[in-house]
Design an enzyme around this catalytic site. Structure first.
Site, PDB file in Angstrom:
ATOM      1  N   CYS A 138       7.291  -9.730  -0.169  1.00  0.00           N
ATOM      2  CA  CYS A 138       6.545 -10.661   0.684  1.00  0.00           C
ATOM      3  C   CYS A 138       6.328 -12.016   0.028  1.00  0.00           C
ATOM      4  CB  CYS A 138       5.188 -10.058   1.051  1.00  0.00           C
ATOM      5  SG  CYS A 138       5.293  -8.501   1.957  1.00  0.00           S
TER       6      CYS A 138
ATOM      7  N   CYS B 271      -0.814   6.062   8.174  1.00  0.00           N
ATOM      8  CA  CYS B 271      -1.071   7.312   8.892  1.00  0.00           C
ATOM      9  C   CYS B 271      -0.007   7.537   9.971  1.00  0.00           C
ATOM     10  CB  CYS B 271      -2.463   7.270   9.532  1.00  0.00           C
ATOM     11  SG  CYS B 271      -2.876   8.778  10.437  1.00  0.00           S
TER      12      CYS B 271
END
Length: 333
Positions: A128, A153
């Site tokens: 990034c 998740c």
């Protein structure tokens, strides 16, 4: 290149399977409870109305928090933590690792960064191209750096972090409430169908499985919710629980623990009336978090006085909403 894009596309499609499974189970539970139990089995009108009313409240809150957990984008570092064009050129042209580390140290002095990599170096994301704020980590699934990342998740197909951690906790709590209410109200009819006091009808199958599924999900959610309650009380993320954050003075698992009350306020906000509603009320902006040991803040010359660390908003560049935040930090020594 085309093959790589195809694999990523397939990965994105398959990543929605856990969400579809949860959605399918919940939709089936809605049909089984509302129609098979309440409308086709219950005979007492008052009992039917009360069950339907409370059930729909639980169902709406569960669906709302699940939606917010899934579709709230992960918060990413603002442009202040990105390397400027000149710094990026200087960093890339420097071949010596020690010199590159020194460049990052010089840039980090202008930012509220207190954690370090295990090696002691400034945490920098090569993908990034940003200096990682405290508690920020790169998610290989989302392919971006996430502020206060807790974990990725699969059941919400999203990164759980600063922007949606409150929603995730509420999702777990309302899921448990949903399961408890179903199990408590279905139990007597589960026994009647099981013992044969009620005739064999399609409702029997749905009621029996509602009981088993509700209890099964409740037990699994109870352990997960209890674990995250412990994390909130200690002001740790899941990643920090497994690998303690490293500060200038060394490793400290409780580096961000500022007391249970303030820890709760960081996640849920100061207005307790909004704690159980899935609207964003978390404190701060995800780039800086109060430390247990405030003395480490004095090591940063920019933060060693009572001046404000502020990011101007000139509106001249495109970016995320985080790019337009104003950072306000005051310190008392």
């Amino acid at each position: 290149m085309a093959l790589s894009r195809g694999l990523r596309c397939c990965q994105r499609v398959f990543s929605w399977i856990p969400v579809l499974i949860i959605t399918s189970v919940v939709l089936w539970s809605y049909y089984a409870y509302v129609f098979e139990l309440c409308l086709f089995t219950l005979t007492n009108t008052l009992e039917k109305v009360v069950y339907l009313l409370v059930f729909h409240v639980c169902f709406v809150m569960f669906s709302w928090t699940y939606w917010k957990s899934i579709f709230t984008p992960p918060a990413t570092p603002c442009k202040k933590f990105q390397l400027s064009y000149s710094d990026k050129q200087r960093y890339e042209m420097e071949e010596r690792p020690d010199a590159q580390k020194q460049i990052l140290v010089e840039i980090a002095k202008k930012l509220p960064i207190f954690t370090r990599a295990q090696s002691g170096a400034i945490r920098f994301c090569d993908r990034c191209q940003v200096l990682k704020p405290d508690r920020c980590h790169h998610c290989s699934v989302c392919e971006t750096c996430v502020l206060k990342m807790d974990h990725h998740c699969p059941w919400v197909n999203n990164c759980v972090g600063f922007s949606n951690y409150k929603f995730f906790l509420l999702f777990l709590s309302y899921s448990m409430l949903y399961c408890v209410f179903i199990a408590a109200t279905v139990f007597q009819y589960f026994l009647k169908f099981w013992s044969g006091d009620l005739p064999n009808r399609p409702a029997k199958f749905h009621v029996l499985f509602l009981m088993f599924v509700a209890l099964m999900f409740f037990v699994s959610l109870m352990f997960l919710f209890g674990y995250h309650c412990w994390l909130v009380a200690k002001n740790r993320s899941t990643l920090e629980a497994f690998s303690a954050p490293v500060f200038v003075n060394g490793t400290d698992r409780n580096g961000f623990n500022v007391g249970i009350r303030k820890n709760l306020q960081q996640v849920f906000g100061e207005d307790r009336r909004l704690w159980f509603i899935p609207v964003f009320t978390s404190q701060g902006n995800g780039h800086y978090f109060p430390l247990k040991n405030r003395s480490s803040e004095s090591q940063n010359p920019l933060l060693a006085n009572e001046d404000m660390w502020e990011e101007s908003d000139d509106g001249s560049e495109e970016g995320s909403l985080e790019d337009k935040y104003i950072f306000l930090f005051r310190f008392k020594h």
